[in-house]
Structure formats: structure tokens, C-alpha cells
Design a protein around this motif. Structure first.
Motif, short mmCIF file in Angstrom:
data_model
loop_
_atom_site.label_atom_id
_atom_site.label_comp_id
_atom_site.label_asym_id
_atom_site.label_seq_id
_atom_site.Cartn_x
_atom_site.Cartn_y
_atom_site.Cartn_z
N THR A 37 0.80 -1.20 -0.04
CA THR A 37 -0.05 0.02 0.09
C THR A 37 0.97 1.14 0.05
OG1 THR A 37 -1.77 -1.17 1.22
CG2 THR A 37 -1.80 1.16 1.37
N SER A 38 0.87 1.93 -1.22
CA SER A 38 1.64 3.30 -1.40
C SER A 38 0.79 4.38 -0.86
CB SER A 38 1.96 3.53 -2.52
OG SER A 38 2.82 2.26 -3.25
N PRO A 145 -12.33 4.95 -4.58
CA PRO A 145 -11.16 4.75 -5.54
C PRO A 145 -11.62 5.45 -6.92
CG PRO A 145 -12.02 2.68 -5.60
CD PRO A 145 -12.98 3.42 -4.34
N ASN A 147 -10.18 4.63 -9.59
CA ASN A 147 -10.07 3.70 -10.35
C ASN A 147 -9.67 2.35 -9.77
OD1 ASN A 147 -7.25 5.14 -10.81
ND2 ASN A 147 -7.26 3.00 -11.80
N THR A 156 -5.61 -3.67 -7.98
CA THR A 156 -5.10 -2.25 -7.79
C THR A 156 -6.40 -1.46 -7.56
OG1 THR A 156 -3.43 -2.45 -9.49
CG2 THR A 156 -4.07 -0.49 -8.78
N ALA A 158 -6.64 2.34 -6.73
CA ALA A 158 -5.93 3.59 -6.87
C ALA A 158 -6.54 4.73 -6.61
CB ALA A 158 -5.44 3.71 -8.18
N ASN A 159 -6.07 6.12 -6.58
CA ASN A 159 -6.52 7.46 -6.09
C ASN A 159 -7.48 7.38 -5.02
OD1 ASN A 159 -5.02 8.24 -8.64
ND2 ASN A 159 -6.91 7.75 -9.90
N THR A 184 -3.03 10.80 -0.15
CA THR A 184 -3.68 9.66 -1.14
C THR A 184 -2.91 8.36 -1.03
OG1 THR A 184 -2.18 10.44 -2.72
CG2 THR A 184 -4.44 11.41 -2.83
N ARG A 186 -2.76 4.10 -2.50
CA ARG A 186 -2.95 3.15 -3.58
C ARG A 186 -2.46 1.60 -2.96
NH1 ARG A 186 -0.85 2.78 -9.85
NH2 ARG A 186 -0.25 0.66 -10.09
N ASP A 188 -1.95 -2.23 -3.99
CA ASP A 188 -1.38 -3.03 -5.32
C ASP A 188 -1.15 -4.49 -4.69
OD1 ASP A 188 -0.87 -1.55 -8.13
OD2 ASP A 188 -0.29 -0.53 -6.34
#
Length: 219
Positions: A37-38, A145, A147, A156, A158-159, A184, A186, A188
Motif C-alpha cells: 500500500t503506497s 477509489p 479507479n 489495484t 488507486a486514487n 492519497t 494506492r 496493489d
């Protein structure tokens, strides 16, 4: 044994399998096993409210340079979901390793991401991020999210915006922070399909005595 007797027994057996069929036709379920998780922290905003990022420990490289830090998804994760409608029937938690420190004295991390449908209000999705190191509070609600991609093996999300919770706002002594964006994220993740439920097999096993009884009565 007459043909009519066989037909009757076969009909009962067929009915049993028809009852089982809907269970087998259910959408697949998946469990997250690993990944990262970024997170991007809005450092200027956090600094303006008295939180200065001063370090991290046991973190991993984020998915790309758009993010500041990455948290590895732990093997203790038991988060499952269905592919119905893309992403549904959420349960369990995504456990992480890694911590970040602010002001050289406030360390949070080993975050747990869970789901609570009652939190899905305003801009929140119901997913939340909880610190398990020091504060032991839900610090951020996660927005829906921007997307999402899923191919059966890779997920994934994201955002995703990190929205301050009332608990975190209270800890910081500023109720106006509630719902504001602190960064924020993301996710993966690598996923595996959860083994098919044994309920269908159990149903068939339970039906065997009934079928035997019907057979004896008609012979």
C-alpha cells in the motif's frame, strides 16, 4: 424394480443436484495475500497542523515515485471480497508492516485497513485505516477509489483519498479537520481465489440417507 420406481428415485436425485447448482454458480471470492500500500502524505498540509514527517521504519518502496512511503501487506491479512459488481462482500482486514514518525515523537503504523458499511457516508467508502502501534484509533476513512483494476490475480485500488476521522481530529485538537484530505493511497495486491464452499458437498452428503430411505421404500 419398475421403470417408474427408477424414475421417481432419479427425480429425487436430480432435485438434490438442482438445489446444489445455485451454490456452485455463486460468484468467486478472493483473498488478498501480499502486496504494498503506497501512501502520499500532503507534507505541507500536515506541517501546517503541527505534524512534521521525521522518519519511517520497516517500510518498503512504494509502487512509484508519486508516493512517499510504502507499507508491505502482511501474511496475517485475511481480507476477502467477491467479484460481483467489481468489488463487493468485503470482510476481514488488510494488515501492514511499517511505521512513520512525526515530530520525532509520534510513531504510528502497522496499519490495518478494514471495512465498515456504516462509515460509508459523505465522501467515505466504508474502508478505513487504523493505527495499531500507539494511538490504536481509526485515523483515516478512505474515499471511493478513482479507479480500480482486477484480473483475478492482481488487484489495484488507486486514487484513494485519506480523509481525517473524528478520532484523529480530536487527538490533534482540531475538529475542523474532520473529512479533510491528508493524503492519497494506492493498494496493489496479489490475490488468490478462496476455495469453493463445502456447503454444497455437505448438502449432498446429508441427502444420501434420504435417498437410501426412499429407495428402500420403493423396492
Amino acid at each position: 424394480m419398475s421403470f417408474s420406481q427408477w424414475a421417481s428415485i432419479f427425480g429425487c436425485t436430480t432435485a438434490a443436484f438442482i438445489s446444489i447448482a445455485p451454490l456452485q454458480a455463486e460468484a468467486a471470492k478472493y483473498q488478498i495475500q501480499s502486496g504494498v500500500t503506497s501512501v502520499y502524505h500532503d507534507l505541507s498540509f500536515l506541517s501546517s497542523i503541527g505534524l512534521n514527517f521525521t522518519g519511517s521504519n520497516n517500510t518498503v518502496t512504494p509502487i512509484n515515485s508519486d508516493f512517499i512511503v510504502g507499507f508491505g501487506i502482511s501474511p496475517t491479512t485475511n481480507f476477502t471480497f467477491s467479484d460481483v459488481g467489481g468489488f463487493s462482500q468485503l470482510s476481514g482486514t488488510i494488515q501492514h508492516t511499517g511505521t512513520v514518525t512525526f515530530n520525532k515523537e509520534i510513531t504510528i503504523g502497522n496499519f490495518s485497513v478494514g471495512y465498515d458499511p456504516t462509515r460509508a457516508i459523505n465522501n467515505a467508502s466504508g474502508l478505513f485505516l487504523k493505527d495499531t502501534v500507539s494511538l490504536n484509533k481509526i485515523l483515516f476513512d478512505l474515499s471511493a477509489p478513482g479507479n480500480m483494476e482486477f484480473d483475478g490475480k492482481n488487484l489495484t485500488i488507486a486514487n484513494v483519498k485519506l480523509l481525517f476521522t473524528s478520532d484523529f481530529a480530536s487527538i490533534l485538537g482540531d475538529s475542523s479537520l474532520l473529512g479533510q484530505v491528508g493524503g492519497t493511497a494506492r493498494i496493489d495486491a496479489k490475490v488468490v481465489e478462496v476455495p469453493e464452499s463445502t456447503s454444497a458437498i455437505a448438502f449432498l452428503v446429508a441427502a444420501v440417507p434420504l435417498l437410501r430411505s426412499k429407495l428402500r421404500k420403493q423396492m
